[in-house]
Design a protein around this motif. Structure first.
Motif, PDB file in Angstrom:
ATOM      1  N   GLU A   1      12.340 -65.371 -43.972  1.00 18.16           N
ATOM      2  CA  GLU A   1      11.348 -65.268 -42.909  1.00 18.16           C
ATOM      3  C   GLU A   1      10.237 -66.294 -43.138  1.00 18.16           C
ATOM      4  OE1 GLU A   1      11.642 -63.234 -40.320  1.00 18.16           O
ATOM      5  OE2 GLU A   1      13.324 -62.094 -41.063  1.00 18.16           O
TER       6      GLU A   1
ATOM      7  N   TYR B   1       5.643 -62.563 -43.610  1.00 17.47           N
ATOM      8  CA  TYR B   1       5.859 -61.125 -43.681  1.00 17.47           C
ATOM      9  C   TYR B   1       4.585 -60.438 -43.225  1.00 17.47           C
ATOM     10  CZ  TYR B   1       9.894 -62.569 -46.335  1.00 17.47           C
ATOM     11  OH  TYR B   1      11.061 -63.174 -46.700  1.00 17.47           O
TER      12      TYR B   1
ATOM     13  N   HIS C   1       6.652 -56.006 -44.632  1.00 18.91           N
ATOM     14  CA  HIS C   1       7.788 -55.870 -43.717  1.00 18.91           C
ATOM     15  C   HIS C   1       8.193 -57.221 -43.147  1.00 18.91           C
ATOM     16  CE1 HIS C   1       6.783 -51.511 -43.330  1.00 18.91           C
ATOM     17  NE2 HIS C   1       5.548 -51.956 -43.397  1.00 18.91           N
ATOM     18  N   ARG C   2       9.417 -57.257 -42.593  1.00 19.50           N
ATOM     19  CA  ARG C   2       9.836 -58.393 -41.767  1.00 19.50           C
ATOM     20  C   ARG C   2       9.109 -58.263 -40.431  1.00 19.50           C
ATOM     21  NH1 ARG C   2      14.768 -60.817 -43.418  1.00 19.50           N
ATOM     22  NH2 ARG C   2      15.790 -59.627 -45.053  1.00 19.50           N
TER      23      ARG C   2
ATOM     24  N   CYS D   1      13.679 -52.368 -43.597  1.00 19.85           N
ATOM     25  CA  CYS D   1      14.079 -53.726 -43.228  1.00 19.85           C
ATOM     26  C   CYS D   1      14.503 -54.571 -44.426  1.00 19.85           C
ATOM     27  CB  CYS D   1      12.963 -54.424 -42.470  1.00 19.85           C
ATOM     28  SG  CYS D   1      11.444 -54.709 -43.407  1.00 19.85           S
TER      29      CYS D   1
ATOM     30  N   CYS E   1      10.733 -55.670 -38.078  1.00 20.96           N
ATOM     31  CA  CYS E   1      10.837 -54.275 -38.510  1.00 20.96           C
ATOM     32  C   CYS E   1      10.116 -53.349 -37.535  1.00 20.96           C
ATOM     33  CB  CYS E   1      10.248 -54.126 -39.913  1.00 20.96           C
ATOM     34  SG  CYS E   1      10.321 -52.436 -40.551  1.00 20.96           S
TER      35      CYS E   1
ATOM     36  N   PRO F   1      13.098 -56.710 -46.818  1.00 24.34           N
ATOM     37  CA  PRO F   1      12.819 -58.161 -46.811  1.00 24.34           C
ATOM     38  C   PRO F   1      13.124 -58.816 -48.145  1.00 24.34           C
ATOM     39  CG  PRO F   1      10.787 -56.924 -46.897  1.00 24.34           C
ATOM     40  CD  PRO F   1      11.898 -55.931 -46.766  1.00 24.34           C
TER      41      PRO F   1
END
Length: 102
Positions: free
Chosen positions: A54, A57, A67-68, A100, A71, A102
């Protein structure tokens, strides 16, 4: 007794490989045939999922989890903070989201 012992020895030997054994009792002797069955699973390459990195985040200002951006829990955060990498998130004492991953 001898037949049981032979079957037991063959089973021990074949438990770690794929081998087909046929035991036939004839009138004056016992006939044993065995053949090795090729294991196609050993040569099969496993496909690894490509890990998507990603660009950033998301965490909340006082949160303990990152989190992504996609999410479902990241979308519910009111006051979002962007973090550039997983390493910087771990340095801040955050743990990855269990949903999620990550």
């Amino acid at each position: 007794m001898h037949i049981i012992l032979i079957i037991f020895l063959i089973l021990i030997k074949t438990s770690f490989s794929l081998e087909k054994a046929v035991i036939q009792k004839k009138s004056d002797h016992i006939h044993i045939e065995s053949e090795i069955i090729p294991d196609y699973r050993k040569n099969k390459k496993t496909k690894h999922k490509k890990i998507k990195k990603e660009k950033y985040y998301i965490t909340s200002e006082k949160g303990k989890v990152y989190h992504r951006p996609s999410c479902r829990f990241a979308k519910k955060i009111k006051y979002k903070t962007k973090i550039k990498s997983k390493r910087s998130a771990r340095k801040k004492g955050l743990r990855p989201c269990k949903i999620c991953k990550p």
